[in-house]
Design an enzyme around this catalytic site. Structure first.
Site, PDB file in Angstrom:
ATOM      1  N   ARG A   1       8.693   5.070   0.876  1.00 37.35           N
ATOM      2  CA  ARG A   1       9.709   5.806   2.007  1.00 37.35           C
ATOM      3  C   ARG A   1      10.193   7.104   1.553  1.00 37.35           C
ATOM      4  NH1 ARG A   1      11.004   0.134   3.330  1.00 37.35           N
ATOM      5  NH2 ARG A   1       9.897  -0.421   5.125  1.00 37.35           N
TER       6      ARG A   1
ATOM      7  N   MET B   1      11.044   5.897  -7.387  1.00 39.57           N
ATOM      8  CA  MET B   1       9.907   6.232  -6.724  1.00 39.57           C
ATOM      9  C   MET B   1       9.733   5.106  -5.588  1.00 39.57           C
ATOM     10  SD  MET B   1       6.935   7.797  -8.751  1.00 39.57           S
ATOM     11  CE  MET B   1       7.093   8.723  -9.956  1.00 39.57           C
TER      12      MET B   1
ATOM     13  N   GLN C   1      15.075  -8.486  -3.913  1.00 37.11           N
ATOM     14  CA  GLN C   1      13.801  -9.035  -3.635  1.00 37.11           C
ATOM     15  C   GLN C   1      13.200  -9.988  -4.886  1.00 37.11           C
ATOM     16  OE1 GLN C   1      10.192  -7.405  -1.556  1.00 37.11           O
ATOM     17  NE2 GLN C   1       9.480  -6.999  -3.337  1.00 37.11           N
TER      18      GLN C   1
ATOM     19  N   GLY D   1       0.907  -1.324   0.011  1.00 38.50           N
ATOM     20  CA  GLY D   1      -0.099   0.179   0.097  1.00 38.50           C
ATOM     21  C   GLY D   1       0.779   1.196  -0.004  1.00 38.50           C
ATOM     22  N   ASN D   2       0.272   2.448   0.436  1.00 38.94           N
ATOM     23  CA  ASN D   2       0.632   3.664   0.301  1.00 38.94           C
ATOM     24  C   ASN D   2       1.504   3.932  -1.080  1.00 38.94           C
ATOM     25  OD1 ASN D   2       1.909   6.123   1.308  1.00 38.94           O
ATOM     26  ND2 ASN D   2       3.619   5.347   1.968  1.00 38.94           N
TER      27      ASN D   2
ATOM     28  N   GLY E   1       5.169   4.288  -9.166  1.00 45.09           N
ATOM     29  CA  GLY E   1       5.705   3.076  -9.646  1.00 45.09           C
ATOM     30  C   GLY E   1       4.834   1.973  -9.411  1.00 45.09           C
ATOM     31  N   HIS E   2       3.885   1.900  -8.322  1.00 49.60           N
ATOM     32  CA  HIS E   2       2.927   0.462  -8.147  1.00 49.60           C
ATOM     33  C   HIS E   2       1.987   0.600  -9.257  1.00 49.60           C
ATOM     34  CE1 HIS E   2       4.164   1.235  -3.689  1.00 49.60           C
ATOM     35  NE2 HIS E   2       4.419   0.016  -3.921  1.00 49.60           N
TER      36      HIS E   2
END
Ligand code: PAF
Length: 288
Positions: free
Chosen positions: A189, A186, A155, A31-32, A36-37
């Protein structure tokens, strides 16, 4: 866009699509959301007719003194953005749905070796939390393809290895990093940065670009380049965590004879309370 909070509801909808012969892509997030997401969701359309995203702030991937409690929960705004981009289904489970028993009593999924370096060296339990939750999310959503951002290259490599080792029937796709106009990658944080720190933050990307350029011009002393990069970051006000050249596929240090192998330069550095990460290819093509 449909929003569900339970595994049963998620599975029921995905089963309907699968019976109709549709391919399902999955975009896991905490979330947030930023552009980019949203770009991951847009790109997912290339691989599937139905897109599922999840929003789950996973307690298992945060260390005891990290920002789990402070991590922004912005479900209403995230939902609005996902609906606008045409997401089919949002899965937003609570912690008890994902971890019905105490975290330490739950089965965990470990990938050997890869999590010990780069981010894993300073966040020793982080990737255990990531691989465990991603395995669980894959089992819940049963996607044909799952989409991850290349900003978290380590990751991505770990999840690819996990999916291959455990014969998971899901294709893992990486999508190039989306950047602000000044080059800053992006990240959720970035919101932790003060205006002064935000002005300094693009130095991370600029430093990696300058080192990649030196590599392309023929400099091959990786340790010297790394020290130069860390000194540049420290001079700009960062507290470097790591800055290292490693192989893109298995994150090993390059042997001298591998100098032209597929290498990337990786960095993480603190700026105030934000830990920023970035990575670039050292290949001859420009970074996306
Ligand atoms: O990259 C992230 O946001 C998280 O690590 C992920 C993959 C959603 C697992 O919690």
């Amino acid at each position: 866009m449909q929003t569900v909070h339970t595994i049963a509801e998620l599975r029921a909808q995905v089963a309907v699509w699968k019976r109709a012969g549709e391919r399902v892509a999955f975009v896991p997030t905490m979330g947030n959301l930023h552009r980019g997401h949203i770009h991951l969701v847009e790109r997912a359309r290339a691989w599937a007719s139905r897109i599922v995203a999840s929003i789950f702030v996973n307690p298992l991937q945060f260390g005891p003194h990290e920002d789990f409690a402070a991590y922004p929960r912005t479900l209403a705004e995230d939902s609005r953005q996902l609906a606008a981009v045409g997401l089919d289904l949002l899965f937003a489970p609570g912690v008890a749905e994902v971890y019905p028993r105490p975290l330490e009593a739950m089965t965990q999924v470990t990938v050997p070796e890869l999590p010990a370096v780069l981010c894993g060296a300073s966040r020793p339990t982080h990737f255990l939390g990531v691989t465990t939750v991603v395995t669980k999310l894959f089992n819940m959503a049963q996607p044909d393809v799952a989409v991850f951002g290349e900003k978290d290259w380590q990751q991505l490599v770990i999840i690819r290895r996990m999916a291959a080792d455990l014969d998971m029937p899901v294709e893992i796709v990486g999508v190039p990093t989306v950047r602000e106009a000044d080059g800053l990658a992006m990240s959720s944080r970035n919101g932790y940065l003060s205006p002064e720190q935000r002005a300094v933050a693009p130095t991370l990307y600029a430093t990696l670009q300058a080192l990649a350029e030196r590599w392309r011009s023929g400099e091959r002393d990786d340790l010297r380049l790394e020290e130069a990069g860390k000194a540049q970051l420290a001079a700009a006000g960062f507290r470097p965590d790591y800055l290292e050249i490693r192989r893109a596929d298995n994150l090993q240090r390059p042997a001298p004879e591998e100098a032209t192998a597929d290498l990337r330069i990786f960095a993480a550095a603190w700026l105030g309370r934000a830990r920023l990460m970035d990575n670039l290819p050292l290949a001859f093509s420009a970074d996306a």
